[in-house]
Design a protein around this motif. Structure first.
Motif, PDB file in Angstrom:
ATOM      1  N   HIS A  33       0.827  -1.209   0.000  1.00 40.87           N
ATOM      2  CA  HIS A  33       0.000   0.000   0.000  1.00 40.87           C
ATOM      3  C   HIS A  33       0.861   1.259   0.000  1.00 40.87           C
ATOM      4  N   CYS A  34       1.940   1.238   0.762  1.00 35.93           N
ATOM      5  CA  CYS A  34       2.816   2.408   0.821  1.00 35.93           C
ATOM      6  C   CYS A  34       3.479   2.693  -0.530  1.00 35.93           C
ATOM      7  N   GLY A  35       3.686   1.664  -1.327  1.00 37.93           N
ATOM      8  CA  GLY A  35       4.342   1.848  -2.621  1.00 37.93           C
ATOM      9  C   GLY A  35       3.403   1.933  -3.802  1.00 37.93           C
ATOM     10  N   TRP A  36       2.107   1.947  -3.553  1.00 37.39           N
ATOM     11  CA  TRP A  36       1.122   1.931  -4.639  1.00 37.39           C
ATOM     12  C   TRP A  36       0.894   3.328  -5.203  1.00 37.39           C
ATOM     13  N   HIS A  37       0.891   3.421  -6.537  1.00 36.90           N
ATOM     14  CA  HIS A  37       0.589   4.673  -7.244  1.00 36.90           C
ATOM     15  C   HIS A  37      -0.582   4.387  -8.183  1.00 36.90           C
ATOM     16  N   ALA A  38      -1.771   4.765  -7.746  1.00 39.35           N
ATOM     17  CA  ALA A  38      -3.001   4.320  -8.394  1.00 39.35           C
ATOM     18  C   ALA A  38      -3.207   4.862  -9.804  1.00 39.35           C
ATOM     19  N   SER A  39      -2.570   5.976 -10.127  1.00 41.39           N
ATOM     20  CA  SER A  39      -2.767   6.539 -11.469  1.00 41.39           C
ATOM     21  C   SER A  39      -2.017   5.759 -12.538  1.00 41.39           C
ATOM     22  N   VAL A  40      -1.028   4.946 -12.126  1.00 42.20           N
ATOM     23  CA  VAL A  40      -0.231   4.212 -13.120  1.00 42.20           C
ATOM     24  C   VAL A  40      -0.130   2.721 -12.819  1.00 42.20           C
TER      25      VAL A  40
END
Length: 336
Positions: free
Chosen positions: A161-168
């Motif tokens: 979750h800490c490393g998630w970038h939802a736009s990509v």
């Protein structure tokens, strides 16, 4: 019907770049890539100061109307009004003598201390233990979701979750998938509906409704102090951060007028620029902006500004967290 044709002349010529920041902070997660660390932000400002062509945003809108855009110009903007804009970005901007416009979400009768998406992110992605099944009616749709073996927040799930970038990136966990689905639903609702549903979600998750200090929004006193500095300009961003393009003209008008009136009382000057939350707008939005006497409307569309642009559909480039060298290369690519 009021005609706006005179504002949308077709022409070719130079273009400028408008930078869009949100937060100057290092939160535990940054799902939407809206935070830039203070260290990296200062490196951005150092490069921009060397370029020597950062101008107030109003100069760019004035130039559009006058047909005299200077293609070398760059403007700095911030959206949403997080308190770190005041405590961290403001002194750095003052140190380097660079102007900026802050688009502020605020209204007379709303007491927004934390945005719903931050609260939702913390609840779904970082609550230590959640019920396995989520079942709730949202916008006349029954959301029935099983987070399976992710009831407990393990270190591995937290790291994802800490490393998630939802736009990509796609959601890396079941919890993230649930968060993304709920975010997509709540984004389109009115303020009252958003917080009604959010409180039901928190009750389901068995978490405290108290707000979190990490994601605080600027106070009225901080906003007033910010507006008193000639380097800075305050712009409208609706009363409750509504996705304007998904609402009717009456709600759009109340969102804009309440926001503008509230900000004018605090700043004691005319608010004549607006940024559309989420970059969401439609024909009604553009007409309302014109009728309310606004001079410029700003989107989240990553486009350089050319002379032919509508003054109510001006694009901006979202700046992500990157060091000075990467920012320098990124800015050069945006400008050419």
């Amino acid at each position: 019907m009021l005609k706006l044709n005179g504002l949308f002349k077709k022409s070719t010529g130079p273009h400028v770049v408008i930078l869009m920041y949100h937060r100057i902070a290092q939160p535990i997660s940054d799902v939407w890539d809206t935070a830039v660390s203070p260290q990296n932000f200062e490196q951005h400002l150092q490069h921009l100061q060397k370029l020597g062509n950062v101008v107030p945003l109003s100069l760019i809108t004035d130039s559009i109307y006058a047909g005299q855009l200077n293609g070398n110009n760059i403007a700095i903007t911030f959206d949403d009004g997080y308190t770190d804009n005041f405590t961290i970005a403001r002194p750095l901007l003052e140190q380097y003598g660079l102007p900026a416009t802050f688009f502020i979400t605020a209204g007379n009768h709303k007491n927004i201390k934390e945005y719903w998406w931050d609260d939702l992110e913390r609840t779904i992605l970082f609550t230590e233990r959640l019920p396995q099944r989520f079942l709730m009616s949202i916008s006349n749709e029954e959301v029935d979701f099983d987070i399976k073996n992710e009831v407990d927040l393990t270190p591995k799930i937290r790291a994802r979750h800490c490393g998630w970038h939802a736009s990509v990136q796609p959601p890396p966990t079941q919890r993230a998938l649930l968060y993304y689905h709920l975010w997509s639903k709540l984004k389109l609702l009115s303020y009252d509906e958003q917080y009604l549903i959010l409180n039901k979600i928190k009750k389901w998750a068995k978490v405290d409704i108290e707000k979190n200090n990490e994601n605080k929004i600027m106070s009225v006193d901080e906003l007033k102090q910010l507006s008193e500095n000639n380097l800075f300009t305050i712009g409208a961003h609706t009363a409750t951060h509504a996705a304007l393009g998904h609402h009717g003209p009456d709600l759009q008008k109340s969102e804009l007028t309440e926001n503008i009136d509230f900000l004018q009382q605090i700043t004691d000057y005319k608010i004549d620029l607006v940024a559309y939350p989420y970059g969401s707008y439609n024909g009604n939005t553009l007409m309302l902006a014109y009728e309310l006497g606004l001079l410029g409307g700003f989107t989240t569309e990553a486009e350089p500004i050319q002379q032919s642009i509508s003054p109510f559909k001006i694009g901006r480039f979202q700046v992500k967290d990157m060091n000075g060298s990467r920012f320098q290369r990124q800015l050069a690519s945006w400008r050419h």
